[in-house]
Scaffold this motif. Sequence first.
Motif, short mmCIF file in Angstrom:
data_model
loop_
_atom_site.label_atom_id
_atom_site.label_comp_id
_atom_site.label_asym_id
_atom_site.label_seq_id
_atom_site.Cartn_x
_atom_site.Cartn_y
_atom_site.Cartn_z
N LEU A 180 -75.24 -27.79 -0.02
CA LEU A 180 -74.55 -27.20 1.12
C LEU A 180 -74.90 -27.95 2.40
CD1 LEU A 180 -72.79 -24.74 2.01
CD2 LEU A 180 -74.95 -23.55 2.51
N ARG A 181 -73.86 -28.37 3.11
CA ARG A 181 -74.04 -29.04 4.40
C ARG A 181 -73.82 -28.05 5.55
NH1 ARG A 181 -70.46 -34.24 6.11
NH2 ARG A 181 -71.78 -35.26 4.56
N ALA A 182 -72.84 -27.17 5.40
CA ALA A 182 -72.54 -26.20 6.46
C ALA A 182 -71.74 -25.07 5.85
CB ALA A 182 -71.74 -26.86 7.59
N TRP A 183 -71.82 -23.89 6.47
CA TRP A 183 -70.99 -22.78 6.03
C TRP A 183 -70.52 -21.97 7.23
CZ3 TRP A 183 -72.11 -17.50 6.58
CH2 TRP A 183 -73.40 -17.19 7.00
N TYR A 184 -69.39 -21.30 7.05
CA TYR A 184 -68.73 -20.60 8.15
C TYR A 184 -68.18 -19.26 7.64
CZ TYR A 184 -68.40 -25.61 9.21
OH TYR A 184 -68.67 -26.95 9.37
N GLY A 185 -68.03 -18.33 8.56
CA GLY A 185 -67.32 -17.10 8.26
C GLY A 185 -65.86 -17.24 8.67
N VAL A 186 -64.97 -16.66 7.89
CA VAL A 186 -63.54 -16.70 8.16
C VAL A 186 -63.00 -15.28 8.11
CG1 VAL A 186 -61.30 -17.59 7.39
CG2 VAL A 186 -63.35 -19.02 7.19
N ARG A 187 -62.15 -14.94 9.06
CA ARG A 187 -61.60 -13.58 9.21
C ARG A 187 -62.73 -12.59 9.50
NH1 ARG A 187 -57.54 -13.20 4.38
NH2 ARG A 187 -58.70 -11.29 4.01
N VAL A 188 -63.46 -12.88 10.56
CA VAL A 188 -64.50 -11.96 11.01
C VAL A 188 -63.88 -10.73 11.66
CG1 VAL A 188 -66.50 -11.69 12.51
CG2 VAL A 188 -66.13 -13.86 11.33
N PHE A 189 -62.95 -10.96 12.58
CA PHE A 189 -62.35 -9.88 13.36
C PHE A 189 -60.97 -9.46 12.86
CE2 PHE A 189 -64.84 -12.21 16.77
CZ PHE A 189 -65.93 -11.34 16.73
N THR A 190 -60.29 -10.33 12.11
CA THR A 190 -58.87 -10.09 11.81
C THR A 190 -58.61 -9.58 10.40
OG1 THR A 190 -58.63 -12.42 11.16
CG2 THR A 190 -58.14 -11.85 13.45
N ASP A 191 -59.63 -9.28 9.64
CA ASP A 191 -59.41 -8.86 8.26
C ASP A 191 -58.69 -7.52 8.18
OD1 ASP A 191 -59.79 -9.29 5.42
OD2 ASP A 191 -61.19 -7.61 5.48
N GLN A 192 -58.80 -6.71 9.22
CA GLN A 192 -58.16 -5.40 9.20
C GLN A 192 -56.71 -5.44 9.68
OE1 GLN A 192 -59.51 -2.46 7.97
NE2 GLN A 192 -61.10 -3.85 7.24
N ALA A 193 -56.23 -6.61 10.08
CA ALA A 193 -54.83 -6.71 10.55
C ALA A 193 -53.89 -6.33 9.41
CB ALA A 193 -54.53 -8.12 11.03
N PRO A 194 -52.93 -5.45 9.66
CA PRO A 194 -52.02 -5.01 8.58
C PRO A 194 -51.11 -6.14 8.14
CG PRO A 194 -51.29 -4.14 10.69
CD PRO A 194 -52.62 -4.78 10.94
N GLY A 196 -47.88 -8.09 7.52
CA GLY A 196 -46.62 -8.06 8.24
C GLY A 196 -46.76 -7.80 9.73
N ALA A 197 -47.99 -7.82 10.25
CA ALA A 197 -48.18 -7.60 11.68
C ALA A 197 -47.51 -8.71 12.48
CB ALA A 197 -49.68 -7.56 12.01
#
Length: 235
Positions: A180-194, A196-197
């Motif tokens: 592993l060289r680096a890791w990141y989080g994805v969809r921290v804030f937007t995972d709850q977006a419905p 078709g928004a």
Amino acid sequence: MARQLDEQIIGHFPVGRRLRVLDVGMGQGTQALRLARAGHQVTGVERDPTMIEAAREALAAEPAGIQERVHLVEGDGQETGVHFLPGSFDLVLCHGVLMYVDEPDPLLAGLGRMLAPGGVLSLLVRNGDALAMRPGLAGDWAGAVAAFDTVGYRNRLGVSARADRLDALTESLAGIGAPLRAWYGVRVFTDQAPDGAARPSDPEMETLLAAEERAGRTDPYRRVAALLHLCGSRG
């Protein structure tokens, strides 16, 4: 999310370098085409006939110069050794695939063999350490409690899938010679977006992306992201 991933990946290579890319489980070819437009040589592998046909149609709509930079292969990502020589690629993408593979280690080992010296293996997986976040934030308390003790879940399409834990994948990457060289989080804030928004306005979208990018690189936020993006490097 796509732009966020691109920036995280390309940041591991010298500016302007043209890469040989293998996109395993490419789906409709969205990311493969985006990388080809940026000047990279891309090979996409997909086993679903419907998806690969959609990728072919999308590719056919591109200018000739971009079409020449993309090669599509209908096949299983677990059989890369059948199609390609070891060390053939600078960048191997495996995004949104591991969650549907019961035993990921053989697949990872095969992908690791495809890496040239200095090459990067990019994995996008469901975060097994944060499965309780989605039901918990939605007020599904029983679902949140149950999620603490499993890596199994059902996605928004109702398909059973499997999440991965950061520590386990870190160990797996080290075991295939691409630590592993680096890791990141994805969809921290937007995972709850419905689904078709409506798409935010351009200024709002830029602010949203800036917030997601910052959170995806910053503890403790990235640890509760819906997805993890891991980059392992060969040598």
